[in-house]
Design an enzyme around this catalytic site. Structure first.
Site, short mmCIF file in Angstrom:
data_model
loop_
_atom_site.label_atom_id
_atom_site.label_comp_id
_atom_site.label_asym_id
_atom_site.label_seq_id
_atom_site.Cartn_x
_atom_site.Cartn_y
_atom_site.Cartn_z
N ASP A 177 7.71 14.66 -13.16
CA ASP A 177 6.81 15.49 -12.04
C ASP A 177 7.89 14.62 -10.65
O ASP A 177 8.30 14.22 -10.06
CB ASP A 177 5.69 14.25 -11.46
N ASP A 208 -0.43 12.69 -8.65
CA ASP A 208 -0.06 11.55 -9.92
C ASP A 208 -0.67 11.62 -11.02
O ASP A 208 -0.09 11.43 -11.94
CB ASP A 208 0.22 10.32 -9.30
N PHE A 221 3.97 22.53 -2.69
CA PHE A 221 5.25 22.64 -1.31
C PHE A 221 6.98 22.50 -2.19
O PHE A 221 8.15 22.92 -2.37
CB PHE A 221 4.54 21.68 -0.83
N GLU A 222 6.34 21.43 -3.46
CA GLU A 222 8.38 21.27 -4.36
C GLU A 222 8.50 22.44 -4.82
O GLU A 222 9.80 22.17 -5.02
CB GLU A 222 7.40 20.47 -5.57
N THR A 244 0.72 -0.97 -0.01
CA THR A 244 -0.10 -0.01 0.34
C THR A 244 1.10 1.33 -0.38
O THR A 244 2.42 1.32 0.38
CB THR A 244 -0.40 -0.02 1.51
N TYR A 251 8.98 14.08 1.57
CA TYR A 251 8.76 12.64 1.45
C TYR A 251 10.27 11.68 1.27
O TYR A 251 10.39 10.30 0.95
CB TYR A 251 7.68 11.81 0.46
#
Length: 299
Positions: free
Chosen positions: A126, A235, A161-162, A57, A136
């Site tokens: 991405d 995504d 944020f990225e 998961t 992350y």
């Protein structure tokens, strides 16, 4: 109308391009390639995928089990594609989550090799770094993106944020977005399309903005912030935007349709649950555009 829509979907046998998607994979749920490959196929793309990891998961669950691809394994896959002459057929490469600096560097070589053998192949990056103020990935990956991956990209789709991690300052208002676009145009002139997703409105926290530029104009689309926490939306929007941009060659139409798809999927998703992709499958190629984009500035 329903019969006409069904007939049009059934009769459209066009293949709009071939994409190599390099992202994470989960057995249960919809993030990474599980949130990208099926929607792109519904849009009429032939999609090959490399999984940078395979987990049971996504990491939001209490136990995370699975394995990550190694740089050598990635190199072996690239070599197999090349020897079997399968690396010269892609219109686009799309990358998402990358599990380590070493894997990222191996990925750079794969991208460069495929672009070398197929001059027309373009790359959509991405830069999956994190969200909601939290990384992350390893912090060192930021520099790999800035120095090695983004210089190869033609399209990039960071969230707010990225984007802030890439430029080194928060993106909190529209002027910050314009500054980011200027930074990108100066430092990555080959990256013609930049999309920044999910920036909160300065005054109304119930609204979100998505911004996009093609170096000629800046586009903003505003839409409601749906309650809940959803994993995999970044995504999904990256893949849907790429698909619709490849089909339309129009940044405004592509972002309108991408937002329409994501809004539709989230309305079919239980609060804090897995994305309702299967329930939304008919919408990917026939989205109902409710929110229109505005052109803010032209060159």
């Amino acid at each position: 109308k329903k019969e006409e829509l069904k007939r049009n979907m059934t009769n459209d046998t066009t293949i709009y391009g071939k994409i190599l998607s390099i992202q994470s994979h989960v057995v249960s749920g919809y993030v990474g390639n599980k949130a990208s490959v099926f929607p792109l196929q519904c849009l009429g793309f032939d999609v090959d995928n490399i999984n940078t990891l395979q987990f049971a998961t996504h990491s939001g669950y209490k136990v995370v089990k699975g394995y990550k691809i190694t740089p050598q394994q990635l190199q072996d896959i690239e070599e197999g594609l090349r020897i079997n002459e399968k690396d010269t057929q892609y219109d686009y490469m799309l990358t998402g989550y990358i599990n380590s600096v070493e894997t990222a560097k191996a990925l750079v070589k794969l991208i460069q090799n495929i672009k070398k053998y197929e001059k027309g192949t373009k790359y959509c990056c991405d830069p999956v770094l994190g969200d909601n103020g939290k990384l992350y990935v390893q912090k060192e990956l930021i520099e790999v993106y800035k120095k090695e991956l983004l210089p190869e990209a033609h399209i990039t789709t960071p969230n707010a944020f990225e984007a802030s991690q890439l430029i080194g300052k928060p993106l909190e208002k529209e002027e910050d977005v314009k500054e980011f676009f200027t930074y990108f145009k100066t430092n990555y002139p080959q990256c013609k399309i930049v999309v920044i997703t999910s920036i909160e409105d300065e005054k109304d926290k119930e609204k979100l903005h998505c911004y996009a530029t093609d170096q000629e104009k800046i586009i903003r689309i505003t839409f409601p912030k749906l309650k809940g926490s959803y994993t995999g939306t970044g995504d999904l929007i990256a893949s849907i935007f790429l698909g619709w941009y490849q089909r339309e060659q129009n940044i405004k139409k592509a972002i309108e349709k991408a937002i329409a798809v994501v809004q539709h999927v989230l309305k079919n998703t239980p609060t804090n649950g897995e994305l309702g992709l299967i329930q939304s499958r008919g919408n990917f190629a026939n989205p109902k555009v409710e929110y229109k984009a505005t052109i803010l500035s032209c060159k």
